[in-house]
Write an enzyme that holds these catalytic residues in place. Structure first.
Site, PDB file in Angstrom:
ATOM      1  CG  ASP A 184       0.153  -4.153   2.876  1.00  0.00           C
ATOM      2  OD1 ASP A 184       0.220  -3.553   1.785  1.00  0.00           O
ATOM      3  OD2 ASP A 184       0.126  -3.582   3.980  1.00  0.00           O
ATOM      4  CB  SER A 209       3.016   1.721   6.192  1.00  0.00           C
ATOM      5  OG  SER A 209       1.837   1.835   6.928  1.00  0.00           O
ATOM      6  CG  HIS A 234      -0.409   0.217   2.521  1.00  0.00           C
ATOM      7  ND1 HIS A 234      -0.113  -0.811   3.390  1.00  0.00           N
ATOM      8  CD2 HIS A 234      -0.063   1.348   3.173  1.00  0.00           C
ATOM      9  CE1 HIS A 234       0.374  -0.319   4.515  1.00  0.00           C
ATOM     10  NE2 HIS A 234       0.411   0.996   4.402  1.00  0.00           N
TER      11      HIS A 234
END
Length: 392
Positions: free
Chosen positions: A155, A232, A123
């Protein structure tokens, strides 16, 4: 003035000079305040502040005492240079279906080898224009990076850069050896590059966590080390400064604090290797739609047994070719119990296309076993059909 005594004239001249100097001092102070305030407003931080902070953090006038030189300090020094920032140019369609620039997205990444491969989240780079991103290294330099491949299901993604001369990749740890309660250290870029290389610490709060049992590929590591937007793709380290997870998500709701999640590095390794080798993830394939007890109850399907109930098969898939039929229940893979879809995914993800596994299953109330040769899936291992079924 000439009517005053000599002493009075001297005092007047002194008072006048003092007032003049006071005006100069006030004028300089006002100018200084405007300069700092303007720099902060336009650039986010006063000019030169960030550089001075970095210098103060790294400059040592004397050795650290044993009490100050903690495992967090040592881990940050060891692995901090491997943490990078990843910036993507984000575009979107307007109401006239024209592509317009929408801004920049910033996340984190981890340099894992001397060839310049960087692991991050899917992402973080999924919106990258033409597969290109900007990578900000720990020494402040920026380089162009290319997205080698992504995997939406896990992911995960891999970015490639030309390795710098002073490259310092992270040391890879063993996430299977983790213990609940042991130290955990997160390094990343919360809220963007202005706070790059931020270090937070906590503990391993739990292992094998499930937060999305329908789409989640494998259990996650839970930690209370602060993980914020921008973290992230960053690193979760153990006390030895070794990479044990890729920070991926957190539970963010009112009243909830300290619940972050990371992808275990041992689970991520096969996916990373496949992307580096093939530019995509090639997964083994069973060709079976199944439900476990939890999925059945959630979707009002009648099933109270153990194992995974097969509700549909790919007639040309590996399981069907092995003689297993709809209504049978998968109990074990290679002698290990499988009672949830997550456990089945873990077992199969650890294999490669072409591998042979031993499937133990019940048929008409009797336990049987058969060998199944795994097929190849270029897209996904798990498929959720319109009905409450998972394809594996």
């Amino acid at each position: 003035l000439h009517l005053l005594s000599r002493r009075q004239r001297q005092m007047c001249i002194r008072d006048r000079n003092i007032k003049h100097y006071k005006k100069q001092i006030i004028a300089c102070a006002i100018a200084l305040c405007v300069g700092v305030g303007g720099g902060y407003y336009f650039f986010g931080t006063p000019a030169g502040t960030q550089q001075s902070v970095v210098t103060n953090q790294t400059k040592q006038t004397k050795p650290l005492t044993e009490a100050r030189n903690t495992y967090v300090v040592q881990a940050a020094k060891k692995s901090g240079p491997a943490i990078v920032g990843i910036t993507t140019q984000v575009f979107q369609k307007d109401i006239f279906n024209r592509t317009i620039y929408a801004g920049e997205g910033v996340g984190s990444g981890v340099l894992i080898d001397n060839e310049g491969h960087i692991v991050t989240n899917n992402h973080v780079v999924s919106g990258a224009s033409n597969g290109e991103v900007t990578v900000s290294l720990s020494d402040g330099t920026t380089v162009k990076g290319t997205v080698m491949g992504t995997d939406e299901q896990s992911d995960l993604a891999v970015v490639k850069i030309d390795p710098p001369k002073n490259i310092q990749p992270v040391a890879i740890g063993d996430s299977d050896s983790l213990q609940v309660g042991e130290p955990a250290i997160a390094i990343g870029n919360p809220l963007g590059l202005e706070f790059k290389g931020s270090v937070t610490s906590g503990v391993i709060s739990a292992l094998a966590r499930t937060i999305d049992d329908q789409g989640q590929r494998f259990p996650l590591i839970q930690t209370d080390a602060a993980i914020n937007p921008g973290n992230s793709g960053g690193a979760l380290l153990n006390a030895d400064g070794e990479l044990i997870g890729i920070n991926s998500s957190k539970i963010s709701k009112e009243g909830v604090e300290g619940m972050g999640f990371a992808i275990p590095i041992n689970s991520a390794k096969p996916i990373i290797d496949s992307i580096i080798k093939n530019g995509k993830v090639i997964r083994p394939y069973l060709g079976v739609w199944a439900v476990d007890r939890q999925t059945a109850a959630r979707n009002n399907v009648s099933y109270e047994g153990e194992g995974l109930l097969i509700v549909q098969l790919d007639p040309a898939g590996p399981v069907a070719r092995a003689g297993i039929v709809e209504g049978d229940t998968i109990a074990q893979i290679d002698g290990k119990d499988v009672s949830t879809l997550m456990e089945l995914k873990e077992q199969i993800d650890a294999k490669s296309p072409g591998d042979t596994i031993l499937v133990s299953y019940t048929h008409n109330g009797k336990m049987k076993s058969t060998k199944v040769t795994l097929g190849k899936s270029l897209t996904c291992l798990l498929y959720t059909s319109p009905s409450p079924r998972d394809r594996t």
